[in-house]
Write a protein that holds these residues in place. Structure first.
Motif, short mmCIF file in Angstrom:
data_model
loop_
_atom_site.label_atom_id
_atom_site.label_comp_id
_atom_site.label_asym_id
_atom_site.label_seq_id
_atom_site.Cartn_x
_atom_site.Cartn_y
_atom_site.Cartn_z
N LEU A 55 53.37 42.36 39.16
CA LEU A 55 52.71 42.67 37.90
C LEU A 55 51.72 41.56 37.55
CD1 LEU A 55 55.95 43.68 36.00
CD2 LEU A 55 54.21 45.25 36.84
N ARG A 56 50.64 41.92 36.87
CA ARG A 56 49.63 40.94 36.47
C ARG A 56 49.37 41.04 34.98
NH1 ARG A 56 43.20 40.94 37.96
NH2 ARG A 56 43.31 42.74 36.57
N SER A 57 49.15 39.88 34.35
CA SER A 57 48.77 39.83 32.94
C SER A 57 47.47 39.05 32.81
CB SER A 57 49.86 39.14 32.10
OG SER A 57 49.43 38.99 30.75
N LEU A 58 46.55 39.58 32.02
CA LEU A 58 45.26 38.93 31.78
C LEU A 58 45.19 38.29 30.40
CD1 LEU A 58 42.90 41.69 33.27
CD2 LEU A 58 43.59 39.53 34.34
N ASP A 59 46.27 38.42 29.61
CA ASP A 59 46.23 37.91 28.24
C ASP A 59 47.42 36.99 27.95
OD1 ASP A 59 48.25 39.76 28.20
OD2 ASP A 59 47.24 41.16 26.84
N GLY A 60 47.83 36.23 28.94
CA GLY A 60 48.90 35.25 28.71
C GLY A 60 50.28 35.85 28.62
N GLY A 61 50.50 37.01 29.22
CA GLY A 61 51.84 37.60 29.24
C GLY A 61 52.12 38.62 28.17
N VAL A 62 51.13 38.95 27.34
CA VAL A 62 51.35 39.92 26.26
C VAL A 62 51.40 41.34 26.82
CG1 VAL A 62 50.45 40.85 24.09
CG2 VAL A 62 50.27 38.39 24.59
N THR A 63 50.48 41.68 27.71
CA THR A 63 50.48 42.99 28.36
C THR A 63 50.44 42.79 29.87
OG1 THR A 63 48.05 43.17 28.28
CG2 THR A 63 49.30 44.07 26.41
N TRP A 64 50.97 43.80 30.60
CA TRP A 64 51.08 43.68 32.06
C TRP A 64 50.63 44.99 32.72
CZ3 TRP A 64 52.81 39.18 34.52
CH2 TRP A 64 53.31 38.19 33.65
N GLU A 65 50.08 44.85 33.93
CA GLU A 65 49.67 45.99 34.72
C GLU A 65 50.21 45.85 36.13
OE1 GLU A 65 45.46 46.15 35.52
OE2 GLU A 65 45.28 43.96 35.33
N ASP A 66 50.43 46.98 36.79
CA ASP A 66 50.91 46.95 38.17
C ASP A 66 49.82 46.39 39.07
OD1 ASP A 66 53.09 47.96 40.11
OD2 ASP A 66 51.21 48.69 40.98
N TRP A 67 50.21 45.48 39.94
CA TRP A 67 49.26 44.79 40.82
C TRP A 67 49.81 44.83 42.25
CZ3 TRP A 67 44.57 44.20 39.37
CH2 TRP A 67 43.70 43.30 39.97
N SER A 68 50.22 46.03 42.67
CA SER A 68 50.99 46.18 43.90
C SER A 68 50.29 47.04 44.95
CB SER A 68 52.36 46.80 43.59
OG SER A 68 53.05 46.08 42.61
N LYS A 69 49.00 47.25 44.83
CA LYS A 69 48.29 48.09 45.78
C LYS A 69 48.49 47.57 47.21
CE LYS A 69 43.70 49.90 46.91
NZ LYS A 69 42.25 49.86 46.56
N GLY A 70 48.99 48.44 48.09
CA GLY A 70 49.21 48.06 49.48
C GLY A 70 50.61 47.59 49.79
N LEU A 71 51.43 47.31 48.76
CA LEU A 71 52.81 46.87 49.00
C LEU A 71 53.73 48.08 49.19
CD1 LEU A 71 53.42 43.97 46.42
CD2 LEU A 71 53.31 43.77 48.91
N PRO A 72 54.49 48.12 50.26
CA PRO A 72 55.45 49.22 50.45
C PRO A 72 56.71 48.96 49.64
CG PRO A 72 55.54 47.75 52.32
CD PRO A 72 54.47 47.21 51.41
N LYS A 73 56.61 49.10 48.32
CA LYS A 73 57.68 48.69 47.42
C LYS A 73 59.01 49.35 47.73
CE LYS A 73 55.45 49.70 43.61
NZ LYS A 73 55.14 49.83 42.15
#
Length: 375
Positions: A163-181
């Motif tokens: 997961l990635r956050s661009l605002d210091g951890g307030v909101t998060w987005e999936d950042w897993s493109k290409g990972l065979p989760k």
């Protein structure tokens, strides 16, 4: 039966009958009632240990509620800094440029207590900045903060994705493109943690993720994960990215791999580690010439776990200590007689490459020459 023995037997039998009369067996058959006297915390299994990259302060948590502890003096003393909202801390990531700033993922007793928490006073107080149950539990769970942008955070999720956050951890987005989760799993406790290349320019920064399917790498700019070229496809348990384009990658079934050009060319298994099952590898960012590894099940000694070290940029390694309790190295057996080396957790002080920590409360001030209990 001899007469004297018979008389003693009779007296003993009489005593037993008398006691049975005073304390009838039915007394012990009554239901036992327990009542809570509060939550003392403490004890339990360790869920994680992490070191602040700016200060060297240590944070460790157990699976007992409110059992989060901090040491600011290199593990000599400890104090509780538990979140007042009851739950289990599963990882703490420190801001590399802000000594007092911490980010913590927690699985709360209730869903409202789960998510990402932040402290700006080194863990004295906590504020929940994101409520969610999507973050994973310990034993591989991890997070990192970008050294040039405190609002940019990466964290592993409960689905083994990123997961990635661009605002210091307030909101998060999936950042897993290409990972065979769906195929990822953590084979080694306290390993498989995210590593960020903080030495490259921000627009060229990369994330590394050691998985059971190999070492995955993604450009931080696009989050497109791919297996690292030149490395095996089997289990990678740990990765360490240092200055001078040095990268170390541990593959337990194959060996230790080293790259001195940022991952373009890899060298395998330096002298002294032949046939060893490498689980962890650690080094400070500024001194990649001093590196330590922990092994599990050394060849010829079933179950032996050991620590090896190198001071020549991983050209060769020597044994520092192992699970045979080296009294001569000041590795003291504790009251449980089981204070052996563990390959699970291995840490080095970010400011002093000669200070090394091993799980079960041992550390060395001299690069592994001697060891002492801490805490």
């Amino acid at each position: 039966m001899h007469l004297q023995k018979f008389h003693r037997f009779v007296k003993f039998a009489g005593l037993c009958l008398g006691l049975a009369g005073r304390f009838p067996l039915s007394h012990y058959g009554q239901p036992t009632v327990w009542e809570s006297i509060g939550d003392p915390g403490g004890n339990g299994g360790v869920t994680f240990t992490s070191i602040h990259p700016a200060t060297g302060n240590i944070y460790t948590s157990s699976d007992m509620s409110r059992s989060l502890f901090r040491s600011t003096d290199r593990a000599d003393t400890w104090e509780a800094i538990a979140n007042p909202v009851t739950g289990t801390a599963d990882y703490i990531a420190g801001d590399p440029k802000s000594p007092g700033t911490l980010y913590m993922s927690q699985i709360g007793v209730t869903a409202k207590g789960s998510g990402i928490w932040k402290s700006t006073d080194n863990g004295d107080t906590w504020v929940q900045i994101h409520q969610s149950t999507r973050f994973g539990k310990s034993n591989g769970h991890s997070g990192v903060v970008d050294p040039n942008n405190a609002k940019l955070l990466y964290w592993t999720g409960g689905d083994k994705g990123v997961l990635r956050s661009l605002d210091g951890g307030v909101t998060w987005e999936d950042w897993s493109k290409g990972l065979p989760k769906e195929k990822l799993r953590y084979e080694y406790a306290f390993a498989h943690t995210l590593e960020l290349d903080g030495n490259s320019p921000p627009d060229q920064r990369r994330l590394f993720y050691p998985t059971n399917l190999g070492l995955y790498c993604a450009a931080a700019a696009d989050g497109n994960w791919q297996p690292m070229p030149g490395l095996p496809a089997g289990t990678c348990s740990d990765v360490e990215v240092c200055a001078k384009n040095t990268i170390y990658a541990a593959f337990p079934r194959v060996g230790l791999f080293i790259s001195r050009d940022g991952g373009k060319i890899w060298q395998k298994t330096p002298k002294g580690l032949e046939g060893k099952k490498i689980v962890r590898v650690v080094a400070t960012n500024d001194r990649p010439d001093i590196v330590y590894v922990s092994t599990d099940g050394d060849i010829g000694e079933m179950g032996t776990q050991a620590i090896y070290g190198s001071r020549d940029s991983a050209i060769s390694f020597t044994l520092l200590t192992d699970s045979r309790f080296h009294e001569g190295m000041n590795w003291r057996i504790n009251y449980r007689q089981e204070e052996g080396v563990s390959a699970r957790e291995l840490f080095v002080d970010p400011k002093d490459p000669l200070i090394v920590y091993v799980v079960r409360g041992m550390k060395s001030h001299d690069g592994g020459t001697t060891w002492n209990h801490y805490g």
